[in-house]
Design an enzyme around this catalytic site. Structure first.
Site, short mmCIF file in Angstrom:
data_model
loop_
_atom_site.label_atom_id
_atom_site.label_comp_id
_atom_site.label_asym_id
_atom_site.label_seq_id
_atom_site.Cartn_x
_atom_site.Cartn_y
_atom_site.Cartn_z
N VAL A 153 -34.75 116.59 133.37
CA VAL A 153 -34.08 117.76 133.17
C VAL A 153 -34.43 117.88 131.58
O VAL A 153 -34.87 119.11 131.57
CB VAL A 153 -33.08 117.34 132.88
N THR A 188 -25.54 115.89 133.28
CA THR A 188 -24.45 115.87 134.00
C THR A 188 -23.55 114.15 133.30
O THR A 188 -24.56 113.14 132.83
CB THR A 188 -24.79 115.06 135.27
N GLU A 244 -34.94 118.94 142.55
CA GLU A 244 -36.05 118.27 142.48
C GLU A 244 -37.34 118.87 143.72
O GLU A 244 -36.94 119.47 144.17
CB GLU A 244 -36.47 117.26 142.23
N LYS A 254 -20.38 121.51 137.89
CA LYS A 254 -21.98 120.55 138.23
C LYS A 254 -20.76 119.44 138.67
O LYS A 254 -21.99 119.43 139.80
CB LYS A 254 -22.05 119.60 136.86
N ASN A 281 -22.75 119.68 142.93
CA ASN A 281 -23.15 118.62 143.70
C ASN A 281 -21.84 117.70 144.26
O ASN A 281 -22.76 117.44 145.80
CB ASN A 281 -23.55 117.94 142.90
N PHE A 292 -28.14 122.89 153.64
CA PHE A 292 -27.60 121.49 153.76
C PHE A 292 -26.97 121.20 154.63
O PHE A 292 -26.34 120.72 154.45
CB PHE A 292 -26.78 121.59 152.33
N GLY A 336 -29.75 113.82 159.29
CA GLY A 336 -31.25 113.69 158.47
C GLY A 336 -30.91 111.87 158.72
O GLY A 336 -29.22 111.37 158.57
N CYS A 348 -29.10 112.90 141.40
CA CYS A 348 -27.78 113.51 141.49
C CYS A 348 -27.00 113.32 142.60
O CYS A 348 -25.91 112.98 142.02
CB CYS A 348 -28.62 114.94 141.32
#
Length: 467
Positions: free
Chosen positions: A11, A121, A162, A218, A222, A263, A267, A274
């Site tokens: 970051v 964070t 990322e 934040k 996430n 999203f 998988g 994060c």
């Protein structure tokens, strides 16, 4: 403007480079002399597309510098970004020792009004802790009542992906700033507004709110993204059982504008710096305040189990005892366009294969060196297993003598390989795909036994074609 970045991790480095790119005078400080040496020699300690070129430009223009001199860094910047690590403690809560150490240094060396920005964070209430630490240091210097040495603590969480962080910073969809409604806060607001004005040319992207709400935002963002991933992974396992195709389900769900496609890909689990850490930290914050975030705890549990799904498919097809078997593994980093191995699904998959006696030949376009370091630590007490792990330089090298291919990370170069060559290179034409890159019917037509996540397995007949 004069800006200091405390911490040259992911970051901090992206933030510093991007702020220097638009004309600010940026001073990046880190306590790790190895990182600073790499940066001063023109290198970059992380892989992030576009970052090295940006650092080369801004360094040549004299707009960014790197140092271990903490005092000089505090004296330099009117705005002090704290962008240090907040690793999880044993209970899942965020470890704030590095954040508070940075705050203590700012109080110790402050030479004027400072806007102290929590970019790391951090859990709700961290800004108050930072404020108290700075006040302690100022009082120790006899400056507690001096307006000249005043400060304001601001929450400005990062929303960087990322692999696309530079573009995310330069073209943000929102800039969240949490700020106190007092005299110092008003001064800080003006400085932050000026700093971020270049990013608001087309339209206003800045969302001002109270500090605690910004800290919460934040984690909430996430947590929502992690929830979508785990929800789809949970559905994919049911799809396997009932014979549905999770890709068809995804398209049907995503076409609803209230849901969208982002999203929703099934998988072998999420990883990185994060989502795992932030989900744990938010759940722990809830527990500390007498609440239970039941959905979020389920999200973490599903993700933990999902990292075993690919291994279970391998064992079901090839047996529990994998001694004498060799597996090619494509993809080591937790996601494409990064070398980040933190919480990467490949670590669980590869360790499970090695534990069952298999040999693994792993390939990743950029993460080989980091993977070598990580697996040396992970397998330090299993030297025999470590000897059967070979990290190679090309996709083809990974396929050498392999009984099957395992895909863990969805790098672009894996999406359209020469399947006929791939089939001939494998001892047995079997692919275990943890990212659903290929179509089951197309694989079956080529005589490849293909196992994906939540997608129907097409049986092959004895001649290698599907029934």
């Amino acid at each position: 403007m004069k800006v200091t970045i405390v911490g040259t991790g992911y970051v901090g480095l992206v933030t510093g480079a991007c702020l220097a790119e638009i004309g600010n005078d940026v001073f990046c400080v880190d306590v790790d002399p190895r990182k600073i040496e790499i940066l001063n020699n023109g290198g970059v300690p992380i892989h992030e597309p576009g970052l090295q070129e940006m650092l080369r430009r801004t360094r040549a223009a004299g707009r960014i510098q790197f140092s271990t001199d903490v005092k000089a860094s505090v004296e330099h910047g009117d705005i002090q970004f704290i962008a240090v690590g907040t690793p999880p403690d044993e209970d899942g809560s965020a470890d704030l020792q590095y954040v508070l150490a940075a705050a203590r240094n700012i109080g110790k060396y402050s030479n004027g009004f400072k806007v102290i920005v929590d970019k790391s964070t951090v859990p709700v209430g961290t800004a108050l802790q930072v404020k108290r630490v700075v006040e302690e240091e100022l009082r120790a210097r006899g400056l507690g009542e001096s307006e000249k040495h005043g400060f304001s603590v601001v929450s400005n969480p990062e929303f960087l992906k990322e692999g696309a962080a530079v573009d995310d910073f330069m073209r943000p969809d929102r800039i969240v700033i949490g700020i106190d409604d007092d005299r110092a806060g008003n001064l800080a607001r003006e400085k932050m507004k000026r700093l971020y004005t270049p990013f608001n040319r087309n339209h206003e992207r800045t969302l001002y709110m109270d500090v605690r709400s910004a800290e919460f935002t934040k984690y909430a963002a996430n947590a929502m993204l992690a929830t979508r991933i785990s929800f789809m992974n949970d559905l994919s396992n049911l799809a396997d059982t009932v014979g549905a195709d999770i890709e068809s389900v995804r398209r049907g769900m995503g076409s609803d504008p209230r849901i969208g496609y982002h999203f929703l890909y099934a998988g072998c689990g999420y990883g990185g710096s994060c989502f795992p850490k932030d989900v744990q930290a938010l759940a722990q914050t809830a527990r500390e305040n007498g609440h239970t975030l039941r959905v979020l705890e389920a999200v973490e549990a599903v993700n933990n189990d999902q990292k075993e799904v690919l291994v279970n498919k391998i064992v079901k097809r090839m047996g529990e005892d994998l001694r004498g078997r060799t597996f090619a593994v494509w993809g080591l980093a937790f996601k494409p366009n990064t070398d980040d191995m933190r919480e990467a699904s490949s670590r669980r998959v590869i360790e499970a294969l090695l534990q069952r006696g298999a040999t693994v030949r792993g390939y990743d376009p950029v993460a080989r060196d980091e993977a070598e370091r990580v697996f040396a630590l992970d397998l330090a007490d299993r030297p025999d297993d470590f000897q059967r792990l070979h990290l190679v330089n090309t996709q083809q090298d990974a396929l050498t003598d392999a009984d099957a291919l395992v895909i863990v990370t969805e790098w672009k170069e894996f999406k359209s390989p020469d399947f006929w060559h791939l089939k001939s290179a494998l001892k047995t034409p079997v692919i275990f795909d943890g990212r659903n890159l290929y179509e089951p019917e197309a694989m079956a037509e080529m005589g490849i036994d293909y196992f994906a996540i939540g997608r129907p397995h097409v049986e092959l007949d004895r001649n290698g074609s599907h029934n």
